[in-house]
Scaffold this active site. Structure first.
Site, PDB file in Angstrom:
ATOM      1  N   ASP A   1     -29.794  18.693 -23.679  1.00  9.38           N
ATOM      2  CA  ASP A   1     -29.347  18.425 -25.046  1.00  9.38           C
ATOM      3  C   ASP A   1     -29.293  19.736 -25.833  1.00  9.38           C
ATOM      4  O   ASP A   1     -30.316  20.394 -26.018  1.00  9.38           O
ATOM      5  CB  ASP A   1     -30.323  17.459 -25.734  1.00  9.38           C
ATOM      6  CG  ASP A   1     -29.845  17.101 -27.127  1.00  9.38           C
ATOM      7  OD1 ASP A   1     -28.925  16.272 -27.231  1.00  9.38           O
ATOM      8  OD2 ASP A   1     -30.360  17.686 -28.108  1.00  9.38           O
TER       9      ASP A   1
ATOM     10  N   TYR B   1     -28.714  25.311 -32.917  1.00  8.47           N
ATOM     11  CA  TYR B   1     -29.967  25.780 -32.304  1.00  8.47           C
ATOM     12  C   TYR B   1     -29.912  27.284 -31.983  1.00  8.47           C
ATOM     13  O   TYR B   1     -30.941  27.894 -31.673  1.00  8.47           O
ATOM     14  CB  TYR B   1     -30.320  24.971 -31.042  1.00  8.47           C
ATOM     15  CG  TYR B   1     -30.480  23.477 -31.280  1.00  8.47           C
ATOM     16  CD1 TYR B   1     -30.650  22.962 -32.567  1.00  8.47           C
ATOM     17  CD2 TYR B   1     -30.461  22.566 -30.229  1.00  8.47           C
ATOM     18  CE1 TYR B   1     -30.782  21.597 -32.799  1.00  8.47           C
ATOM     19  CE2 TYR B   1     -30.599  21.197 -30.451  1.00  8.47           C
ATOM     20  CZ  TYR B   1     -30.746  20.721 -31.739  1.00  8.47           C
ATOM     21  OH  TYR B   1     -30.875  19.372 -31.957  1.00  8.47           O
TER      22      TYR B   1
ATOM     23  N   LYS C   1     -23.481  19.424 -30.148  1.00  9.84           N
ATOM     24  CA  LYS C   1     -23.280  18.734 -31.432  1.00  9.84           C
ATOM     25  C   LYS C   1     -22.500  19.597 -32.408  1.00  9.84           C
ATOM     26  O   LYS C   1     -22.725  20.812 -32.506  1.00  9.84           O
ATOM     27  CB  LYS C   1     -24.639  18.370 -32.055  1.00  9.84           C
ATOM     28  CG  LYS C   1     -25.610  17.742 -31.076  1.00  9.84           C
ATOM     29  CD  LYS C   1     -26.879  17.248 -31.717  1.00  9.84           C
ATOM     30  CE  LYS C   1     -27.919  16.920 -30.659  1.00  9.84           C
ATOM     31  NZ  LYS C   1     -28.753  18.049 -30.246  1.00  9.84           N
TER      32      LYS C   1
ATOM     33  N   HIS D   1     -23.417  15.899 -35.569  1.00  5.97           N
ATOM     34  CA  HIS D   1     -24.871  16.112 -35.661  1.00  5.97           C
ATOM     35  C   HIS D   1     -25.501  15.309 -36.811  1.00  5.97           C
ATOM     36  O   HIS D   1     -26.593  14.755 -36.676  1.00  5.97           O
ATOM     37  CB  HIS D   1     -25.135  17.619 -35.833  1.00  5.97           C
ATOM     38  CG  HIS D   1     -26.478  18.064 -35.377  1.00  5.97           C
ATOM     39  ND1 HIS D   1     -26.698  19.282 -34.777  1.00  5.97           N
ATOM     40  CD2 HIS D   1     -27.682  17.474 -35.440  1.00  5.97           C
ATOM     41  CE1 HIS D   1     -27.983  19.408 -34.504  1.00  5.97           C
ATOM     42  NE2 HIS D   1     -28.603  18.327 -34.893  1.00  5.97           N
TER      43      HIS D   1
END
Ligand SMILES: NC(=O)C1=CN([C@@H]2O[C@H](COP(=O)(O)OP(=O)(O)OC[C@H]3O[C@@H](n4cnc5c(N)ncnc54)[C@H](OP(=O)(O)O)[C@@H]3O)[C@@H](O)[C@H]2O)C=CC1
Ligand SMILES: O=C1CO[C@H](CO)[C@@H](O)[C@@H]1O
Length: 316
Positions: free
Chosen positions: A47, A52, A81, A114
């Site tokens: 994931d 990130y 996402k 997201h």
């Protein structure tokens, strides 16, 4: 020990492993090794997200294991996402292409919106003015139309949503040509989400459970804040089953039919977390863990509370 991870059938006929590796907060210098350790341990689902800030390093771990011949691309299930600053329909395809380039892939298995709310388009992922987040009013229904094009163009096999409430899902379904395959939301015993899970099930949408361990490394945790993983009731259950508290938490998720994606950059924990397919919690113990619910949400995104599409102002 490498254990086989079961698959779930998505509403588009694709199959997806019900267990994967989370990568939020995994530092760029640690995540390549974590991905390699995870693949060696039997993980096939990873994931990721643009926000990130580590997709290139995740991609390096994937590439290393493909080059070594440990796995083939088609054995892996990679999710990413669309971040809030790229909701405007013309920004959606460039956003997935950036993610694909960073990950070193030609196609994603799953791409999610997201959050239902959009932020001001531009260079900053967290645009702020006078200390307040700058919003954009792009409608997630319009973003979804652009997500559907990504499937048609072969840039991702499946599309889904994250952090959507049931009213937002109903509204999306009114005009969706392609149904979301999953809604990725926080689920852990302090926030068991039974109503949202039942609702999504009725629409043939799976739930992917994020922060399944209560996200002990969430950046906003203050010293002394209660940590789910240290809950004495959970520790008692762990002793009863001769498993760790993390394994009880993860088994609780998969036994409820959820997909779960614990994050770790620690080899022994990466191994430990996948070792949940060789025991079963009794139905009574699942019910007992259900009673831990205290509406204890760890990932509330409070700075977006004023946005008209903020999802957590209604019960579920
Ligand atoms: N869609 C969304 O909005 C969101 C998605 N997510 C996704 O879900 C994933 C998981 O959620 P996340 O919030 O990271 O938190 P988790 O609940 O997965 O907890 C991660 C933390 O638990 C620790 N940990 C992992 N395994 C064990 C173990 N066996 N025993 C004790 N501690 C352990 C990790 O430490 P260490 O790494 O040091 O081993 C880390 O500190 C994210 O990484 C991300 O991919 C998360 C939040 C929001
Ligand atoms: O996945 C997530 C974790 O990180 C993001 C912020 O940095 C969160 O907004 C998001 O939900």
């Amino acid at each position: 020990m490498s254990l086989n991870v079961p698959f779930v059938n998505l509403n588009n006929g694709q199959q997806f492993p019900i267990f994967g590796l989370g990568t939020w907060k995994s530092k760029p210098g640690e995540v390549t090794q974590a991905v390699k350790d995870a693949i060696d341990a039997g993980y096939r689902h990873i994931d990721c997200a643009h926000v990130y800030g580590n997709e290139a390093e995740v991609g390096a771990g994937i590439k290393a294991k493909i080059d070594e011949g440990v796995v083939k691309r088609e054995d892996l299930y990679i999710t990413s996402k669309l971040w809030n600053t790229y909701h405007r329909p013309d920004l959606v395809e460039p956003a997935i292409k950036t993610t694909l380039k960073n990950l070193g892939l030609e196609q994603l298995d799953l791409y999610l919106i997201h959050w239902p709310f959009a932020f001001k388009e531009g260079d900053s992922l967290f645009p702020e003015k006078d200390g307040k987040t700058e919003f954009s009013d792009v409608d997630y229904v319009d973003t979804w139309k652009a997500m559907e094009q990504l499937v048609k163009k072969g840039l991702t096999k499946s599309i889904g949503i994250s952090n959507f409430n049931h009213e937002q899902i109903n509204r999306l379904l009114e005009s969706a040509e392609i149904k979301p395959v999953t809604n990725q939301v926080e689920v852990q015993p302090y926030l068991n989400q039974q109503k949202l899970i039942d609702f999504c099930k009725s629409k043939d949408i799976t739930i992917t459970a994020y922060s399944p361990l209560g996200s002990p490394d969430r950046p906003w945790a203050k010293p002394g804040d209660p940590q789910l993983i240290d809950d004495p009731k959970l520790k008692e259950l762990a002793q009863k089953y001769k498993k760790t508290p993390a394994q009880i938490l993860l088994r609780y998720e998969v036994q409820r039919g959820l997909i779960t994606i614990p994050k770790s950059v620690t080899k022994s924990r990466i191994q430990q977390n996948i070792e949940i397919f060789d025991f079963e919690l009794s139905a009574d113990d699942v019910k007992y863990i259900d009673t831990f619910d205290c509406k204890g949400r760890v990932c509330a995104f409070n700075t977006a509370q004023e946005h008209k599409y903020y999802p957590f102002n209604i019960e579920y």
